[in-house]
Enzyme design. Structure first.
Site, short mmCIF file in Angstrom:
data_model
loop_
_atom_site.label_atom_id
_atom_site.label_comp_id
_atom_site.label_asym_id
_atom_site.label_seq_id
_atom_site.Cartn_x
_atom_site.Cartn_y
_atom_site.Cartn_z
N ASP A 14 0.86 -1.18 0.00
CA ASP A 14 0.00 0.00 0.00
C ASP A 14 0.90 1.23 0.00
OD1 ASP A 14 0.92 0.27 2.62
OD2 ASP A 14 -1.07 0.23 3.53
N CYS A 71 2.90 -3.23 4.17
CA CYS A 71 2.04 -2.12 4.53
C CYS A 71 2.66 -1.48 5.75
CB CYS A 71 0.58 -2.55 4.73
SG CYS A 71 0.22 -3.54 6.20
N THR A 73 2.16 -1.78 9.04
CA THR A 73 2.53 -2.75 10.08
C THR A 73 2.78 -4.15 9.54
OG1 THR A 73 0.24 -3.39 10.51
CG2 THR A 73 1.13 -1.55 11.82
N HIS A 104 9.36 -24.35 8.44
CA HIS A 104 8.32 -25.07 9.20
C HIS A 104 6.91 -24.86 8.68
CE1 HIS A 104 11.00 -25.33 13.05
NE2 HIS A 104 11.59 -25.83 11.98
N HIS A 139 6.56 -31.41 9.57
CA HIS A 139 5.85 -30.16 9.33
C HIS A 139 4.81 -30.28 8.22
CE1 HIS A 139 8.74 -28.30 11.97
NE2 HIS A 139 9.71 -28.75 11.23
#
Length: 147
Positions: A14, A71, A73, A104, A139
């Site tokens: 963004d 973005c 955060t 993993h 995994h």
């Protein structure tokens, strides 16, 4: 950390993540991969879900093997991408989380927060993410449960 094969890597952000995305696009190329820049390209306000969706669709369509989302955060854009079945976007803050997300969780999208991480750490996360393969084994069953 240098991968053994070149990959096509899609990047999207963004407005808050444009500068970091652009730096990471250059880093992708410097690491020997092909970058697919899906925008945005300026500081005009845009909605992060649109770019998370755009990148997720590109990865799922095979236009890129892996993706990088940015973005402010990293939270919102990773949530948007993870709404798509087959996308495993991991919000990372250091090289350990970036490496383990691939080893993993078979993450196929790296998410970063431009307001949360420095550019050099972000580049290190990118390098670790691109250089690490999924371990499989114990995994694999867990990743299969993710859908």
């Amino acid at each position: 950390m240098q991968p053994t094969t070149s990959r096509r890597v899609a990047l999207a952000s963004d407005h808050a993540g444009v500068a970091l995305k652009d730096a990471l696009r250059d880093a992708v190329t410097a690491l020997g991969h092909t970058a697919l820049d899906l925008g945005t390209h300026g500081d005009a306000s845009v909605d992060y879900p649109d770019f998370g969706d755009k990148l997720a669709r590109a990865v799922l369509a095979g236009e890129a093997e892996l993706g990088v989302l940015v973005c402010g955060t990293g939270i919102g854009i990773s949530i948007a991408a993870n709404r798509h079945k087959g996308i495993r976007a991991a919000l990372c803050h250091d090289t350990t989380s970036a490496r383990l997300s691939r080893q993993h969780n078979d993450a196929n999208v790296l998410a970063l927060g431009a307001r949360m991480i420095g550019i050099e750490v972000a580049k290190d996360c990118l390098a670790a993410f691109l250089a690490t393969e999924f371990e499989g084994g114990r995994h694999a069953g867990r990743v299969n449960k993710l859908g």
